[in-house]
Each structure stands twice: as C-alpha cells, then as structure tokens.
Design a protein around this motif. Structure first.
Motif, PDB file in Angstrom:
ATOM      1  N   GLY A 136      41.827  42.065  32.325  1.00 41.64           N
ATOM      2  CA  GLY A 136      43.103  41.869  33.014  1.00 41.64           C
ATOM      3  C   GLY A 136      43.107  42.473  34.405  1.00 41.64           C
ATOM      4  O   GLY A 136      43.666  41.902  35.345  1.00 41.64           O
ATOM      5  N   GLY A 137      42.456  43.636  34.572  1.00 41.03           N
ATOM      6  CA  GLY A 137      42.397  44.267  35.886  1.00 41.03           C
ATOM      7  C   GLY A 137      41.592  43.452  36.884  1.00 41.03           C
ATOM      8  O   GLY A 137      41.974  43.328  38.057  1.00 41.03           O
ATOM      9  N   ILE A 138      40.479  42.875  36.433  1.00 48.00           N
ATOM     10  CA  ILE A 138      39.690  42.032  37.337  1.00 48.00           C
ATOM     11  C   ILE A 138      40.492  40.795  37.744  1.00 48.00           C
ATOM     12  O   ILE A 138      40.475  40.370  38.905  1.00 48.00           O
ATOM     13  CB  ILE A 138      38.363  41.637  36.659  1.00 48.00           C
ATOM     14  CG1 ILE A 138      37.498  42.880  36.446  1.00 48.00           C
ATOM     15  CG2 ILE A 138      37.616  40.607  37.494  1.00 48.00           C
ATOM     16  CD1 ILE A 138      36.234  42.620  35.651  1.00 48.00           C
ATOM     17  N   GLY A 139      41.193  40.198  36.774  1.00 43.97           N
ATOM     18  CA  GLY A 139      42.036  39.047  37.103  1.00 43.97           C
ATOM     19  C   GLY A 139      43.136  39.398  38.084  1.00 43.97           C
ATOM     20  O   GLY A 139      43.404  38.648  39.040  1.00 43.97           O
ATOM     21  N   PHE A 140      43.762  40.558  37.901  1.00 48.97           N
ATOM     22  CA  PHE A 140      44.801  40.992  38.834  1.00 48.97           C
ATOM     23  C   PHE A 140      44.215  41.279  40.222  1.00 48.97           C
ATOM     24  O   PHE A 140      44.861  41.029  41.244  1.00 48.97           O
ATOM     25  CB  PHE A 140      45.495  42.235  38.300  1.00 48.97           C
ATOM     26  CG  PHE A 140      46.579  41.929  37.303  1.00 48.97           C
ATOM     27  CD1 PHE A 140      46.978  40.630  37.059  1.00 48.97           C
ATOM     28  CD2 PHE A 140      47.204  42.949  36.603  1.00 48.97           C
ATOM     29  CE1 PHE A 140      47.979  40.341  36.144  1.00 48.97           C
ATOM     30  CE2 PHE A 140      48.213  42.673  35.694  1.00 48.97           C
ATOM     31  CZ  PHE A 140      48.600  41.368  35.461  1.00 48.97           C
ATOM     32  N   GLY A 141      42.998  41.821  40.275  1.00 50.00           N
ATOM     33  CA  GLY A 141      42.363  42.049  41.559  1.00 50.00           C
ATOM     34  C   GLY A 141      42.116  40.756  42.318  1.00 50.00           C
ATOM     35  O   GLY A 141      42.263  40.696  43.537  1.00 50.00           O
ATOM     36  N   ALA A 142      41.740  39.705  41.553  1.00 48.98           N
ATOM     37  CA  ALA A 142      41.527  38.392  42.182  1.00 48.98           C
ATOM     38  C   ALA A 142      42.831  37.767  42.648  1.00 48.98           C
ATOM     39  O   ALA A 142      42.814  36.863  43.496  1.00 48.98           O
ATOM     40  CB  ALA A 142      40.822  37.457  41.202  1.00 48.98           C
ATOM     41  N   MET A 143      43.958  38.201  42.121  1.00 47.43           N
ATOM     42  CA  MET A 143      45.257  37.715  42.588  1.00 47.43           C
ATOM     43  C   MET A 143      45.792  38.555  43.747  1.00 47.43           C
ATOM     44  O   MET A 143      46.405  38.022  44.675  1.00 47.43           O
ATOM     45  CB  MET A 143      46.272  37.743  41.439  1.00 47.43           C
ATOM     46  CG  MET A 143      46.007  36.777  40.317  1.00 47.43           C
ATOM     47  SD  MET A 143      47.174  36.998  38.949  1.00 47.43           S
ATOM     48  CE  MET A 143      48.733  36.637  39.758  1.00 47.43           C
ATOM     49  N   TYR A 144      45.564  39.857  43.690  1.00 47.66           N
ATOM     50  CA  TYR A 144      46.204  40.764  44.643  1.00 47.66           C
ATOM     51  C   TYR A 144      45.599  40.680  46.037  1.00 47.66           C
ATOM     52  O   TYR A 144      46.309  40.449  47.021  1.00 47.66           O
ATOM     53  CB  TYR A 144      46.114  42.200  44.114  1.00 47.66           C
ATOM     54  CG  TYR A 144      46.538  43.247  45.108  1.00 47.66           C
ATOM     55  CD1 TYR A 144      47.889  43.448  45.388  1.00 47.66           C
ATOM     56  CD2 TYR A 144      45.607  44.031  45.786  1.00 47.66           C
ATOM     57  CE1 TYR A 144      48.291  44.408  46.308  1.00 47.66           C
ATOM     58  CE2 TYR A 144      45.996  44.986  46.698  1.00 47.66           C
ATOM     59  CZ  TYR A 144      47.340  45.170  46.956  1.00 47.66           C
ATOM     60  OH  TYR A 144      47.733  46.111  47.865  1.00 47.66           O
ATOM     61  N   LEU A 145      44.279  40.861  46.154  1.00 40.43           N
ATOM     62  CA  LEU A 145      43.660  40.925  47.479  1.00 40.43           C
ATOM     63  C   LEU A 145      43.825  39.630  48.274  1.00 40.43           C
ATOM     64  O   LEU A 145      44.186  39.677  49.459  1.00 40.43           O
ATOM     65  CB  LEU A 145      42.182  41.293  47.343  1.00 40.43           C
ATOM     66  CG  LEU A 145      41.446  41.516  48.666  1.00 40.43           C
ATOM     67  CD1 LEU A 145      42.046  42.694  49.423  1.00 40.43           C
ATOM     68  CD2 LEU A 145      39.964  41.754  48.424  1.00 40.43           C
ATOM     69  N   PRO A 146      43.587  38.439  47.696  1.00 37.40           N
ATOM     70  CA  PRO A 146      43.808  37.217  48.494  1.00 37.40           C
ATOM     71  C   PRO A 146      45.243  37.051  48.964  1.00 37.40           C
ATOM     72  O   PRO A 146      45.479  36.494  50.042  1.00 37.40           O
ATOM     73  CB  PRO A 146      43.401  36.092  47.534  1.00 37.40           C
ATOM     74  CG  PRO A 146      42.441  36.718  46.589  1.00 37.40           C
ATOM     75  CD  PRO A 146      42.949  38.115  46.410  1.00 37.40           C
ATOM     76  N   SER A 147      46.203  37.525  48.161  1.00 43.13           N
ATOM     77  CA  SER A 147      47.602  37.393  48.581  1.00 43.13           C
ATOM     78  C   SER A 147      47.899  38.225  49.827  1.00 43.13           C
ATOM     79  O   SER A 147      48.684  37.810  50.690  1.00 43.13           O
ATOM     80  CB  SER A 147      48.533  37.806  47.438  1.00 43.13           C
ATOM     81  OG  SER A 147      48.421  39.197  47.163  1.00 43.13           O
ATOM     82  N   ILE A 148      47.273  39.380  49.947  1.00 47.37           N
ATOM     83  CA  ILE A 148      47.457  40.207  51.138  1.00 47.37           C
ATOM     84  C   ILE A 148      46.690  39.627  52.323  1.00 47.37           C
ATOM     85  O   ILE A 148      47.173  39.597  53.463  1.00 47.37           O
ATOM     86  CB  ILE A 148      47.004  41.655  50.861  1.00 47.37           C
ATOM     87  CG1 ILE A 148      47.841  42.258  49.719  1.00 47.37           C
ATOM     88  CG2 ILE A 148      47.110  42.510  52.103  1.00 47.37           C
ATOM     89  CD1 ILE A 148      49.317  42.343  50.003  1.00 47.37           C
TER      90      ILE A 148
END
Length: 676
Positions: free
Chosen positions: A169-181
């Motif tokens: 779940g953390g890796i998936g959230f990382g793939a969502m968070y950084l591109p959004s910024i």
C-alpha cells in the motif's frame, strides 16, 4: 507487471492515434505537381541527403492556468486520499491490536509502513515517472494500493498485514503522491505557490474527512469491511491520474520561406476566398484551404495559349500575305482572267482565317496532351523516390516523437519540486523572462546520444534515479545538517497521529467518534496552516528558515506537554496547535533546501531527504509503541517524540551561516584551481 500492462495499453492507443493522424495527413496534404519542387525547410524534417537530428524542440513552457487548474484539482484529491488514509491509521489501531493480539510496536509498524514506504519509494517513483510518464505511474499506483488494501483483509497474522497493507500500500501511495506534486509544478510557474497550496490542502482535508469516516466504517463493517471500502475510494486515483496530461514540447526551429513559397501561400489564400464549395478534383487541407489537383497543369497550358488579340493579329498577317497587290492586279487583267478571281480571293481569305484558328487550336491540344504525358511520366518517375522518402520520413517521425518525449519530461527541470512561485528565485530574476528561465533550469539530453531501444534499458529512468540518489551531496555540511533535522522531526511526527486517540480514550467517558474528532481537528488546522505558510513564503520580508525552525521547536514543546493534558478539551487544543505548526514545517522543507543549497541541487536533495525521512517514519511509531509497553503509560512516548522535534529544530538554526561559510570555501577552491 501492472505498469508494463498499462504501458502496453497506452502504446497501442498512441499507435492507433498516430496511424489515424498519418492517414488524415496523407489525404489532406496533397500538393499540385507543379509545386512539388518547392520545399519549406525545417530543422526537424528529413531531406534527400539523409536524416537530420531532430534537436529543434525545447521544453514546454507552463501555461499557468487552463488545464492546469484541472490538474490542481486532481492533485488535491490524490493528496486527500493518500494522507487522509495515512494520518487516520490511529482510528484502526485498537481494532487491529485486539484482532491480531500483537504488541503495540508491531501493530504501529503496520501504520508507519504506509507513509514510510511512500517516502522511501519517492526516488524509484520519480525514475518510473521519468520513463513512463506521471499519468501511467499514478494510475498504476492507485490500482496497486487498492489491491493491497483488499489483500490485507485476508491477513492471518500481523506480518502478512504489514506486507500487504504497509509495504504494498505504501508503494502504491508513493506512486500516487509524487506525480501529483510534480504535475502541479509542471503546469505552473508564476502561480505555482497558489496552485501548490491548493493541491496540498488535500492532505489536511483528507485527515478531516477520513477520521470520522473511518470511525463510522469501523462501527458498521469492522476493519475488514472498512479496508474494502477504502480500496474502492483509492481507485478514484485512476481518474485523477488520467487528468495528468503531459505538456507538449515547443518547436524552436524556424521556417525559411522563399519567393516561390510565399507565392504558393498567397495563391492558396486567394483560392480559399474564391472556392467555397466542395468540387471534384479538389483537396481540403488541414487549414480548410481548397487546392485544385490539376491547377499546375492548367496554369501551364493557359500560359502557352495565345490571347485573342494575338490570334486575330496572326489572322490579319495571313490575310495580308495572300492579298493581291497592284502589280498582281495588272498582270491579272492583262491575262484576261475572268472577274470570278476576286471572288475566289475573298473566299480563300475567309477559309484561311478559319484554318488559322483550327491550326492554333490543334497546336494547343497537342501541347496539352504533351503536358499530360510529361506529368504522368514525372509522376511515375517520382513514385520510387516518394516511397523511399516516405520510409525515411517515417523513421524520422519516430525519432522526432522520441525527442519530444525526452524534452517534455518533468524531471529534466531542476525546479520541478519547488513549491513556491519561481518569480521569487534569483535564477528567474537573472533570466528576465519565463522562456529564458525555463531554458536555464532545464537539463535537455543531447539528441542522438542514446542508442538503446525504448524497451531495453530504461535510460531516462536510470538518469532520474541517479539524479535523486547522488550521495556525493552528503559531503556538504549544510545538507547534512538540514537532512538530520528532517530525520529527527520525522521520528516524532507520526506518534501523535497514532497514539493521541488512545490517549483520549484512556480518560474514560470519551467515545470512539469523539476520539476521531481529534484527528479531524488536527487535519483542518493543518490545512489552515499550509495556506497561511504559503502566503507568508511569497512575501519578500519573510524568513522561511526561521519559520521552519521555530515551527518544529514549538510543535516539539507542545508534544512534550501532552502527558500533562488530562481533559478531552485540552487534547483537542493540542491537536489544533500541533496541526498548525507541523504544516509550516512540511510546507517549507523544499523552500529551505533551495535557499540553502540552490535550485540546481533541489531534486537530488529532495530524493535523499525523502529516503532518510521515510526510514525515520518506519522507526518512530514502533519505537513509541515499544516505550508505551515498557513503561505502561503514554508519558515516555510523547516526551521522546517531542524531544526529537525540538532537537531537529535546534540543529538547523545555524544552517544559513554554514551555507555561507561553505559557499565561500567552495569559491576559494575554484579561484585557487583556476589560478593554478
């Protein structure tokens, strides 16, 4: 595997779109035969001599609006989902502790893995986004995080729960968070501070929303049902990722127009004004201009046909040649020729006039036929050349598209992770305008240098990964101090989020919904703090480093006072102040890095600090849980957590002086090296 599947689907869609565009271009860009020799010289088009290097594409200039505001909204919801779920793990802590019968430290590790892994995965995600694009990475991250939450419901022990819920779940959230910024910084320059402020407000709003939502789901469906519902909510990241449309590279080449090209353009404009219908033998071009297919042939024929006055003049000359003179008349009279001779001369003159006209018309017909045969011969002789040129053109189009993707990658910009307005940077002030500034902070790869295929070694991913993991920056004393400050602060950051609700429930008489309201208060105050900090950061008189350090120290002192708070109201007051001050700390991290190290080192510094801060998050909450179990109270955990905050703020106080000393030392070394 999932990223490869999504990448393959996008490649197939792009191939279909390219084939449609090529078909449309082929059917709408046919030019007359007479003008085929006229060419517009462009730097990125193939010519007869070979394939040029398509290097006349520059990085895209952010529009500072338009579709960018849609990207901001999508980034807002990505932050809402990611941080909303991460910060509200404390709501699930008691249920997981009772179900798995594990220690507080092991159970806290499940929750700390979620934010820790998405920070640690930041450099890897940036490399993937540099290769495959932010849109695809965000979509894959949303799917991965949703699947991991569903798999976590089948966990039989705390270890499986840690792997599925925390790591995956953390890796998936990382793939969502950084591109959004990154995408917000990609679309905005002058208005970036406001756009980034709106986007990161999703973090506080998510905490405010998910705290009561999680409590309600736990009471109605249990932790398994709650995770399944959260998995469905996380899938909304697919829609957010689809919005992250990349900007296109801007052409920098010039078009050289000759007199022939200008005349062709003028003729096309004239025909567009005169031709308003759809006729046979016409071609409609991309710019809605009508061009006659045989216009060149007709023009050639018309030029060779004599005018009516010229034809009449030829007829008169023929009559004069055959008109009898005075001498011929006398000879005729002496020869006793009958008077019918004059009638014959007149009749022959009229016959000759008609003959001249027919001969002229026959000559023009022969010329038309000769022109048609020459045109057909030219077409047949040039068909082989056209096929060879189309092969070279298709190869060059592939190279051009590859070049466009290279210069359109967000991570070639050194300021892509800077959250403030770039107009306040000294690099922008020295450039003078936005286009020059973008060029100065962009590291464009040299064209033609890569011989590796797109599906072989991921060159762009390796570049981004190497850029974010350049450990040579650790030799800088200034960076080491700033990095250690962040590590210490993140060691204590998540302890209040995990254990503050447990502290409130220990009072007695506090319900679960009331305890979850503490997290909501923290979240909404965090939103207000981010907005206030963003406004202050854009003021010229603001000392961002002082606000950063002061906020960390105050948040630590407040956390140390938590053991003395014995009422629900005081806990709510602490949550409000804590959320306000940590907002300033988180919002100013990148701005402080730019102020101390420069915009050129921001990407590298951000990658390393994310790595170390993620490791600190993995240690912080479990360490606090172990202290609670060892002492039997919350006192030790909150004091240690607060002390980490205070220490992190104190060691960063001399950072500006260290940066100046280091800059002078480096300048002296450069002068010594140049003189030697």
């Amino acid at each position: 595997m999932l990223l490869c599947i999504v990448n393959w689907l996008y490649e197939e869609m792009e191939k279909q779109e390219t084939s449609v565009e090529q078909t449309t271009t082929t059917s709408t860009n046919r030019l007359p035969a007479a003008s085929s020799s006229a060419k517009i010289k462009r730097g990125n088009e193939p010519d007869d001599s070979g394939l040029p290097v398509p290097d006349d594409f520059g990085p895209p200039v952010p529009p500072d609006g338009g579709w960018g505001w849609v990207v901001v909204i999508a980034s807002f919801f990505c932050n809402l989902i990611v941080d909303g779920v991460c910060y509200t793990f404390g709501i699930f802590f008691s249920d997981l502790l009772d179900y798995f019968q594990s220690s507080k430290g092991q159970t806290a590790l499940v929750g700390s893995m979620l934010p820790g892994m998405y920070l640690i995965a930041g450099p890897v995600v940036s490399a993937l986004a540099n290769k495959f694009g932010c849109r695809r990475v965000t979509i894959c991250g949303s799917i991965l995080a949703s699947v991991s939450f569903i798999l976590s419901t089948f966990s039989t022990n705390i270890t499986v729960m840690t792997i599925t819920y925390g790591v995956m779940g953390g890796i998936g959230f990382g793939a969502m968070y950084l591109p959004s910024i990154v995408m917000v910084g990609f679309y905005f320059d002058r208005k970036r501070a406001m756009a980034t402020g709106i986007a990161v407000c999703g973090s506080g709003i998510g905490t405010f929303v998910f705290a009561p939502l999680g409590s309600m789901l736990l009471e109605s469906y249990g932790w398994r049902g709650a995770n399944i519902i959260l998995a469905g909510i996380i899938l909304n990241g697919i829609v957010c990722g689809a919005v992250f449309r990349p900007l296109e590279a801007r052409p920098t080449g010039t078009i050289e127009e000759s007199k022939i090209i200008k005349s062709i353009v003028e003729e096309k404009k004239r025909m567009r004004t005169t031709s308003t219908g759809s006729l046979d033998g016409t071609v409609i071009t991309k710019d809605n201009k009508l061009i006659k297919e045989q216009i060149a042939l007709v023009s050639a024929v018309v030029d060779t046909i004599p005018e009516e006055d010229e034809l009449h003049h030829q007829e008169k000359e023929a009559e004069q040649e055959h008109e009898p003179t005075e001498e011929s008349r006398g000879q005729t009279e002496e020869s006793n020729v009958t008077p019918k001779a004059s009638t014959i001369d007149v009749n022959s003159s009229s016959v000759w006039r008609s003959s001249v006209g027919s001969i002229a018309r026959n000559r023009q017909i022969d010329r038309i036929r000769n022109s048609e045969s020459q045109n057909k011969a030219f077409a047949s002789s040039s068909s082989v050349h056209r096929s060879q040129k189309s092969v070279r053109s298709s190869e060059n189009e592939v190279r051009i598209e590859k070049r466009k993707r290279e210069v359109s990658s967000p991570f070639i910009r050194q300021d892509i992770l800077y959250p403030g307005s770039v107009t306040s940077l000294r690099e922008y002030k020295s450039s003078g305008n936005m286009a020059s500034y973008v060029q100065s902070v962009t590291s464009i790869p040299v064209p033609g240098g890569d011989t590796i295929k797109d599906y072989g070694l991921c060159v762009k991913a390796a570049r981004a990964f190497e850029q974010m993991f350049d450990f040579s920056l650790l030799r800088s004393v200034t960076f080491f101090v700033v990095c250690m400050s962040g590590v210490l602060a993140f060691l204590g950051l998540y302890t209040p989020f995990v254990y503050i609700t447990e502290k409130a429930l220990s009072f007695g008489g506090v319900t679960r919904s009331e305890a979850s309201m503490i997290i909501s208060i923290l979240g909404i105050c965090n939103t207000c703090g981010r907005l206030m900090t963003g406004w202050l950061a854009d003021r010229t008189w603001t000392d961002c480093l002082l606000i950063h350090n002061g906020s960390v120290i105050i948040a630590g002192l407040l956390t140390c006072l938590v053991p003395m708070l014995n009422t629900y109201e005081l806990i709510c007051a602490y949550a409000a102040l804590f959320g306000l001050f940590i907002a300033a700390f988180i919002a100013l991290r990148s701005i402080v890095l730019v102020e101390l190290l420069g915009i050129q080192k921001l990407t590298n510094a951000f990658g390393l600090t994310s790595l170390f801060q993620g490791i600190a998050v993995l240690i912080g909450s479990p360490l606090s849980g172990a202290i609670i179990e060892a002492t039997g109270s919350f006192t030790g955990s909150f004091i240690v957590s607060g002390s980490m905050f205070v220490l992190g703020g104190l060691i960063c106080l001399p950072a500006r002086r260290l940066a100046k000393m280091e800059a002078k030392r480096n300048e002296a070394k450069l002068q010594k090296a140049s003189s030697a």
